[in-house]
Design a protein around this motif. Structure first.
Motif, PDB file in Angstrom:
ATOM      1  N   GLU A  39      48.981  39.712  33.895  1.00 42.57           N
ATOM      2  CA  GLU A  39      48.351  39.968  32.387  1.00 42.57           C
ATOM      3  C   GLU A  39      47.048  41.311  32.801  1.00 42.57           C
ATOM      4  O   GLU A  39      47.471  42.254  31.936  1.00 42.57           O
ATOM      5  CB  GLU A  39      48.031  38.772  32.022  1.00 42.57           C
ATOM      6  N   GLU A  40      46.384  40.729  33.838  1.00 48.80           N
ATOM      7  CA  GLU A  40      45.310  41.717  33.653  1.00 48.80           C
ATOM      8  C   GLU A  40      45.411  43.274  33.999  1.00 48.80           C
ATOM      9  O   GLU A  40      46.314  42.910  35.529  1.00 48.80           O
ATOM     10  CB  GLU A  40      44.163  40.852  34.416  1.00 48.80           C
ATOM     11  N   LEU A  41      44.626  43.987  33.994  1.00 53.72           N
ATOM     12  CA  LEU A  41      45.094  45.504  34.686  1.00 53.72           C
ATOM     13  C   LEU A  41      44.960  44.868  36.580  1.00 53.72           C
ATOM     14  O   LEU A  41      46.098  45.644  37.341  1.00 53.72           O
ATOM     15  CB  LEU A  41      43.621  45.964  34.827  1.00 53.72           C
ATOM     16  N   ASN A  42      43.906  44.424  37.196  1.00 51.06           N
ATOM     17  CA  ASN A  42      44.361  44.163  38.730  1.00 51.06           C
ATOM     18  C   ASN A  42      43.361  42.531  38.492  1.00 51.06           C
ATOM     19  O   ASN A  42      42.766  41.869  37.454  1.00 51.06           O
ATOM     20  CB  ASN A  42      43.529  45.416  38.722  1.00 51.06           C
ATOM     21  N   ALA A  43      43.624  42.494  40.033  1.00 52.18           N
ATOM     22  CA  ALA A  43      43.143  40.614  40.347  1.00 52.18           C
ATOM     23  C   ALA A  43      42.153  40.733  41.428  1.00 52.18           C
ATOM     24  O   ALA A  43      42.241  40.024  42.226  1.00 52.18           O
ATOM     25  CB  ALA A  43      44.773  40.182  41.277  1.00 52.18           C
ATOM     26  N   SER A  44      41.911  41.752  40.956  1.00 48.05           N
ATOM     27  CA  SER A  44      40.415  42.055  41.754  1.00 48.05           C
ATOM     28  C   SER A  44      39.416  40.783  42.307  1.00 48.05           C
ATOM     29  O   SER A  44      38.692  40.357  43.029  1.00 48.05           O
ATOM     30  CB  SER A  44      39.424  43.483  41.400  1.00 48.05           C
TER      31      SER A  44
END
Length: 394
Positions: A39-44
């Motif tokens: 869902e988020e832009l990246n999983a950082s």
């Protein structure tokens, strides 16, 4: 429940932003393989949570790790799809065993099936693009000469052993692709990524806008002054990273900007070959079966400039324009230091890195006003980064 997971682990400066934007926009359409994206832009945040170098406080790190991987386990259970795509370029710096351990604990059904996809940019190009990125985000303010000298101590460009660790843990479920236009499907990393993830299943791609575009030579020179002011005014690294990201995104959409590309000198390229030729040979032998990376080191020397480019801001901007840049940077520093949650929260929401809003926070009006003022100052700063004539016309 999702059938299987695919982790895209970077490397940094290998098209990760474009891949993540395509994922978020659902730009890939495949009739035979269904997929769902994070869902988020990246999983950082997930990558940071299992990186032993970043978990400064052990108990807090454990709580963060549990929260993030539990949330992703809930996500995997709540979707029906053949594949679940998770992307963060900072996974590449994490020990593979740390990811396996987290999967065993929170998503054991994927421990033996999860796939890993990574891209590797040739050493010379990565050294140059990495330098420009670090200047933009304020983590390195030295000259290019000093940066290349510092590569002796950097580990990220020692590719072979790092990627071999992933291969040793995941076997044929680990795929390393060369970040070379001649080697990627349609010369495009997004198309190549989905070709790899979908394992050859037919698909079509919607166009996506350019993202995380590299700064020009002149802009990198000016950003050394901007970020130096932010550092001097005590703006923390995480905030400088976000500010640099916002500046880069805004410049990408700004007409009339400088367009000179940064390039290595022949001396730079020769120094990089001396440092990394053994790594390139091992990488070619272990993953590609032909001299791709060694060939690129040689090509960098052939294409290298006889004389290095200047990174002195005064060679491109008058002192009055640079003074205005520093003044604006100082005003931004005061605002973000006073309300760290204000502008940054709004920026992360805009780019899709987090899903909550200023309205979900305490002191909503104060935070919103802070964010509005910072955005206005960033607009002023972008105008001052344009060539002098264009900046004067703004």
């Amino acid at each position: 429940m999702i059938g299987n997971l695919v982790f895209h682990i970077g490397d940094p400066k290998n098209g990760s932003s474009s891949i993540q934007q395509a994922m978020q926009q659902r730009a890939c359409h495949c009739e035979t393989v269904s997929y769902v994206c994070q869902e988020e832009l990246n999983a950082s945040a997930m990558a940071y949570a299992i990186d032993p170098k970043r978990r400064a406080e052990k108990e807090q790190g454990k709580k963060r790790r549990k929260l993030l991987f539990s949330q992703k386990a809930d996500w995997a259970r709540s979707h029906e799809a053949d594949l679940g795509l998770i992307s963060a370029e900072f996974f590449s710096a994490v020990p593979p065993k740390a990811l396996i351990k987290a999967l065993e604990e929170f998503m054991p059904q994927y421990t033996e099936t999860a796939r890993i996809v990574a891209y590797v940019r040739p050493h010379a190009g990565r050294a140059l693009s990495g330098y420009a990125q670090r200047v933009k985000t304020g983590t390195e303010l030295c000259t290019l000469d000093e940066s290349i000298e510092g590569q002796k101590k950097r580990r990220m460009l020692k590719y072979a052993q790092r990627f071999l660790r992933w291969q040793n843990k995941f076997g044929d479920r680990f795929t390393l692709r060369p970040f070379l236009r001649s080697e990627m499907r349609d010369g495009d990393v997004v198309a190549d990524f989905f070709e790899t993830v979908l394992q050859g299943a037919p698909f079509r791609l919607d166009p996506i806008s350019s993202t995380n575009e590299s700064l020009s030579l002149e802009e990198v020179a000016a950003m050394r002054r901007v970020q130096r002011r932010l550092v001097a005014d005590g703006v923390p690294e995480f905030m400088r990273l976000s500010l640099g990201g916002a500046i880069g995104r805004a410049l990408a959409a700004t007409p009339g900007r400088y367009r000179t590309k940064m390039a290595l000198s022949r001396a730079h390229a020769e120094a990089l070959k001396t440092l990394f030729v053994e790594d390139a040979e091992q990488l070619d032998q272990s993953f590609f079966g032909r001299p791709l990376m060694v060939g690129e080191l040689n090509a960098a020397i052939e294409k290298g400039l006889l004389q290095g480019q200047s990174l002195e801001p005064l060679d491109y901007y008058p002192e009055t324009q640079l003074w205005r840049l520093e003044r604006i940077a100082g005003d931004i520093a005061r605002l973000v230091n006073a309300q760290p949650r204000g502008w940054r929260l709004e920026y992360q929401r805009r780019i899709g890195q987090r899903l909550d809003r200023i309205e979900d926070q305490k002191d909503t009006e104060v935070l919103r006003e802070n964010a509005t003022r910072v955005w206005a100052l960033l607009d002023e700063l972008i105008a001052e980064l344009l060539p002098p004539k264009a900046a004067a016309a703004e």
